[in-house]
Write an enzyme that holds these catalytic residues in place. Structure first.
Site, PDB file in Angstrom:
ATOM      1  N   CYS A  59      46.574  11.016 -32.487  1.00 53.10           N
ATOM      2  CA  CYS A  59      45.438  11.537 -31.711  1.00 53.10           C
ATOM      3  C   CYS A  59      45.776  12.907 -31.108  1.00 53.10           C
ATOM      4  CB  CYS A  59      45.006  10.502 -30.673  1.00 53.10           C
ATOM      5  SG  CYS A  59      43.378  10.865 -29.994  1.00 53.10           S
ATOM      6  N   HIS A 101      44.067   5.830 -34.216  1.00 54.46           N
ATOM      7  CA  HIS A 101      45.144   5.111 -33.527  1.00 54.46           C
ATOM      8  C   HIS A 101      45.622   3.949 -34.393  1.00 54.46           C
ATOM      9  CE1 HIS A 101      44.999   6.944 -29.490  1.00 54.46           C
ATOM     10  NE2 HIS A 101      43.792   7.288 -29.907  1.00 54.46           N
ATOM     11  N   GLU A 148      47.934   1.880 -33.859  1.00 56.64           N
ATOM     12  CA  GLU A 148      48.277   0.717 -33.022  1.00 56.64           C
ATOM     13  C   GLU A 148      47.048  -0.024 -32.532  1.00 56.64           C
ATOM     14  OE1 GLU A 148      48.085   3.787 -32.079  1.00 56.64           O
ATOM     15  OE2 GLU A 148      47.673   4.003 -29.941  1.00 56.64           O
ATOM     16  N   ASP A 158      34.579 -13.459 -20.207  1.00 56.88           N
ATOM     17  CA  ASP A 158      34.411 -13.442 -18.747  1.00 56.88           C
ATOM     18  C   ASP A 158      35.491 -14.357 -18.178  1.00 56.88           C
ATOM     19  OD1 ASP A 158      32.170 -11.947 -19.208  1.00 56.88           O
ATOM     20  OD2 ASP A 158      30.723 -13.446 -18.562  1.00 56.88           O
ATOM     21  N   ASP A 214      24.444  -4.330 -15.137  1.00 55.26           N
ATOM     22  CA  ASP A 214      23.925  -5.697 -14.981  1.00 55.26           C
ATOM     23  C   ASP A 214      22.477  -5.634 -14.504  1.00 55.26           C
ATOM     24  OD1 ASP A 214      26.504  -6.965 -15.492  1.00 55.26           O
ATOM     25  OD2 ASP A 214      27.099  -6.227 -13.527  1.00 55.26           O
TER      26      ASP A 214
HETATM   27  O1  1PR Z   1      31.268  -4.931 -10.338  1.00 54.57           O
HETATM   28  O2  1PR Z   1      32.963  -3.469 -11.353  1.00 54.57           O
HETATM   29  O3  1PR Z   1      33.628  -5.510 -10.175  1.00 54.57           O
HETATM   30  O4  1PR Z   1      32.495  -5.623 -12.367  1.00 54.57           O
HETATM   31  C1  1PR Z   1      32.164  -6.972 -12.451  1.00 54.57           C
HETATM   32  C2  1PR Z   1      31.955  -7.293 -13.884  1.00 54.57           C
HETATM   33  O5  1PR Z   1      31.832  -8.694 -14.035  1.00 54.57           O
HETATM   34  C3  1PR Z   1      30.719  -6.647 -14.449  1.00 54.57           C
HETATM   35  O6  1PR Z   1      31.014  -6.120 -15.714  1.00 54.57           O
HETATM   36  C4  1PR Z   1      29.732  -7.811 -14.588  1.00 54.57           C
HETATM   37  O7  1PR Z   1      28.941  -7.645 -15.729  1.00 54.57           O
HETATM   38  C5  1PR Z   1      30.654  -8.996 -14.757  1.00 54.57           C
HETATM   39  N1  1PR Z   1      30.118 -10.240 -14.165  1.00 54.57           N
HETATM   40  C6  1PR Z   1      30.061 -10.541 -12.852  1.00 54.57           C
HETATM   41  N2  1PR Z   1      29.537 -11.768 -12.689  1.00 54.57           N
HETATM   42  C7  1PR Z   1      29.247 -12.258 -13.908  1.00 54.57           C
HETATM   43  C8  1PR Z   1      28.694 -13.573 -14.210  1.00 54.57           C
HETATM   44  O8  1PR Z   1      28.417 -13.892 -15.361  1.00 54.57           O
HETATM   45  N3  1PR Z   1      28.485 -14.376 -13.191  1.00 54.57           N
HETATM   46  N4  1PR Z   1      29.483 -11.413 -16.173  1.00 54.57           N
HETATM   47  C9  1PR Z   1      29.606 -11.286 -14.832  1.00 54.57           C
HETATM   48  C10 1PR Z   1      28.670 -10.697 -16.848  1.00 54.57           C
HETATM   49  C11 1PR Z   1      27.775 -10.673 -18.922  1.00 54.57           C
HETATM   50  C12 1PR Z   1      28.487 -10.404 -20.151  1.00 54.57           C
HETATM   51  C13 1PR Z   1      28.329 -11.548 -21.118  1.00 54.57           C
HETATM   52  C14 1PR Z   1      27.183 -11.138 -22.010  1.00 54.57           C
HETATM   53  C15 1PR Z   1      27.144 -11.851 -23.320  1.00 54.57           C
HETATM   54  N5  1PR Z   1      28.600 -11.364 -18.038  1.00 54.57           N
HETATM   55  O9  1PR Z   1      29.787 -10.121 -19.916  1.00 54.57           O
HETATM   56  O10 1PR Z   1      29.536 -11.662 -21.724  1.00 54.57           O
HETATM   57  O11 1PR Z   1      25.964 -11.337 -21.305  1.00 54.57           O
HETATM   58  O12 1PR Z   1      26.912 -13.191 -23.136  1.00 54.57           O
HETATM   59  P1  1PR Z   1      26.197 -14.068 -24.246  1.00 54.57           P
HETATM   60  O13 1PR Z   1      26.596 -13.507 -25.571  1.00 54.57           O
HETATM   61  O14 1PR Z   1      26.760 -15.429 -24.045  1.00 54.57           O
HETATM   62  O15 1PR Z   1      24.731 -13.980 -23.975  1.00 54.57           O
HETATM   63  P2  1PR Z   1      32.566  -4.872 -10.972  1.00 54.57           P
END
Ligand code: 1PR
Length: 579
Positions: free
Chosen positions: A81, A197, A199, A264, A426
């Site tokens: 890179c 990259h 790696e 998550d 979100d």
């Molecule tokens: O605010 O910078 O500390 O970041 C927190 C992070 O955690 C954010 O990226 C937020 O999206 C994520 N988050 C917080 N709470 C939740 C929760 O689910 N209760 N998850 C959460 C968000 C959404 C996606 C999920 C997709 C695909 N989850 O990550 O993976 O919607 O899901 P699917 O394919 O099953 O529909 P900060």
């Protein structure tokens, strides 16, 4: 001590590279002193970050002169890179700062008027010096490698000064979408560099590293060494041409869409770190007796990440979803997850959740830049910022449409490059009867009316994992984040999350139209056809899913095959390498 050395100036993630070298059975020593450079039998320079800071680091640490001597001696060298770009005469990224001038030519910015920049994702390399020469470097025609860069050395047939060096070219963008052909690897004598990259390029990339590490130090022709010396001394001219006898096929855009697996992660009620998954962000099982149900446990983060890597995921994202709680810097549970994941997973890793200023129990403040740096050193390639991005965007508008240089987005992008900063959004739909009901927001007509027949909605930004709505719409957020220096948007939807009804195409189209940086569609994937739909209807660069992969409802392989059958360019799954 002789052996393989790593030229690292501490600007980013070299952990994956070191892990890959070790997995391949080689030791590697960090260059600590300028005199180490000429001791090396083999030298790897994985440049990270901006061209200017890479060059300044080389000079301030006293590495530039011994490095030039090393290259002039035609000793085995691999630049990656910015490590490749630094060998050229200069870069438009920092026009006042000269490069090492070993290879003639300049590094230029991609044209972003018709395509997303950075060029971030998997693309193929077309051989210029003949497939045999490329094969000797472990490169295979038609294989995809992982690129992430906004600047590149253009390759123009017949007029490129660096043609004698060029081993492969790559095209980014097609006809009508600002297609540009650039040099994706160079080779002369024992000097070999890649813009991509290795790696981070799965088993195909590990194979490139293997060829360099296992290769014979003396493969370079003596004539090549003389040419390297000549070009080092007189960078702009005097090169005789190693005429290629091989006539390559015309380059085509082979940039692929990315399939991202998302994990998550949080501690469950027993205190174990687990991969969980919510429905509309609720990650607990349904309660039966009025009590709160358990946190859903869908597996262990490191093991699941390895599984997705082997099954062909193009990228893996970890989101620490309890990051709204304060956590001391060195106690961050995701650091260990990253360290262990990067031992066996060789595709890009993103970490999100808690990228913000952190205060230790003793009151010591660690700025977001320091938190991100800790993650990069432990194996992350990108950090994803959620809540803090919303606060930064609010400040951006309060200042009349400008940043003040202090936000996490600005400080991290400045130090590590825009490509390392993802914004995790979100949003939640807010239905209204008419645009006049939300005069300060970007109102659209959703595919389905609201619960009370409302014909319009706007997408409200939330913070703290969706727990708090803010007075900002998604369009305002992404425009501000792009202006502040973010490199990519991870676009979730609280309404679609876990519902398996498909992505929110209206939301994604709207965001795509507002910005030029790449967008990862997220939330709602329920079958392989949903990926085809989101790629075809929104042109989005990547699509992410979680629940369907964790529950083995839809294999990654099916997603890829379905996309390929629909005519969508996708990276094929690598044959595993025994490492
Ligand atoms: O605010 O910078 O500390 O970041 C927190 C992070 O955690 C954010 O990226 C937020 O999206 C994520 N988050 C917080 N709470 C939740 C929760 O689910 N209760 N998850 C959460 C968000 C959404 C996606 C999920 C997709 C695909 N989850 O990550 O993976 O919607 O899901 P699917 O394919 O099953 O529909 P900060």
């Amino acid at each position: 001590m002789t052996g393989t050395y790593l030229l690292d100036y501490g600007a980013g993630n070299v952990r994956s590279l070191v892990n890959a070298v070790k997995k391949l059975g080689h030791d590697i020593t960090y260059v600590k002193d300028p005199s180490d450079i000429l001791k090396a039998d083999k030298l790897i320079f994985p440049g990270v970050g901006a061209f200017g800071s890479a060059m300044q680091s080389l000079h301030s640490k006293g590495y530039a002169e011994p490095l030039k001597q090393y290259l002039a001696l035609n000793k085995p060298f691999m630049g990656i890179c910015v490590g490749m770009q630094s060998l050229f005469e200069g870069s438009d990224e920092n026009p006042g700062i000269p490069g090492l001038g070993v290879i003639p030519g300049r590094v230029r910015l991609f044209d972003s008027s018709l395509k997303a920049v950075p060029h971030m994702g998997w693309n193929t390399a077309r051989t210029i010096q003949g497939p045999e020469r490329a094969k000797g470097c472990g490169l295979e025609e038609g294989r995809a490698y992982y690129f992430v860069h906004s600047f590149a050395v253009p390759f123009v047939e017949g007029s490129t000064e660096a043609k004698e060096w060029c081993l492969t070219t790559t095209q980014y963008g097609g006809e009508g979408s600002g297609g540009e052909v650039f040099i994706s690897s160079v080779r002369r004598g024992n000097i070999f560099c890649t813009q991509f990259h290795p790696e981070k390029s799965g088993f195909a990339g590990v194979n490139v590293l293997k060829a360099f590490l296992d290769g014979d130090a003396a493969v370079g022709a003596e004539g090549d060494a003389a040419l390297i010396q000549a070009s080092t001394l007189a960078p702009s001219g005097g090169l005789s041409v190693l005429a290629p006898t091989f006539i390559p096929e015309p380059t085509q855009d082979q940039f692929t869409k990315r399939i991202v697996a998302c994990l998550d992660v949080r501690a469950n009620d027993q205190g174990d770190l687990v991969v969980t998954k919510g429905d509309q962000y609720d990650v607990r099982e349904q309660s039966t007796n009025g009590q709160e149900g358990d946190v859903r446990n869908l597996g262990k983060p490191v093991e699941l990440a390895r599984r997705y890597f082997e099954e062909g995921a193009d990228e893996i994202t970890f989101l620490n979803i309890t990051s709204f709680r304060n956590c001391p810097l060195l106690d961050l549970p995701m650091l260990e997850v990253l360290r262990r994941t990067s031992e066996t997973v060789f595709v890009p890793l993103t970490i999100g959740g808690g990228i913000k200023d952190v205060v230790d129990p003793d009151g010591k403040l660690h700025p977001a830049l320091e938190v991100a740096g800790e993650y990069f050193r432990n194996g992350a390639d990108k950090v994803s910022i959620g809540s803090d991005a919303v606060y930064a965007a609010e400040k951006y508008y309060a200042l009349g449409g400008r940043g003040d240089g202090t936000s996490a987005i600005e400080t991290i992008a400045h130090a590590y490059g825009s490509q390392a900063v993802v914004i995790s959004v979100d949003p939640k739909k807010v239905y209204v009867n008419s645009p006049a009901d939300a005069p300060t927001h970007h109102v659209i007509q959703p595919a389905q009316p609201g619960p009370n027949g409302e014909k319009y909605c706007w997408y409200q930004c939330t913070v703290s994992g969706g727990r708090e709505g803010r007075d900002m719409d998604v369009r305002q957020l992404v425009i501000a984040c792009q202006a502040l220096g973010a490199g990519e948007i991870l676009l979730n939807s609280m309404d679609q999350d876990g519902m398996k009804q498909g992505y929110d195409l209206t939301l994604i189209q709207d965001v795509r139209a507002a910005i030029s940086i790449p967008v990862i569609a997220s939330s709602g994937a329920g079958c392989a056809q949903h990926f085809v739909e989101v790629f075809e209807k929104t042109g989005v660069q990547a699509a992410l899913a979680a629940g369907i992969f964790h529950r083995r409802e839809v294999p990654l392989e099916d997603v890829k095959t379905t996309c390929v059958n629909a005519g969508i360019r996708i990276r094929t799954i690598d044959a595993p390498l025994a490492i």
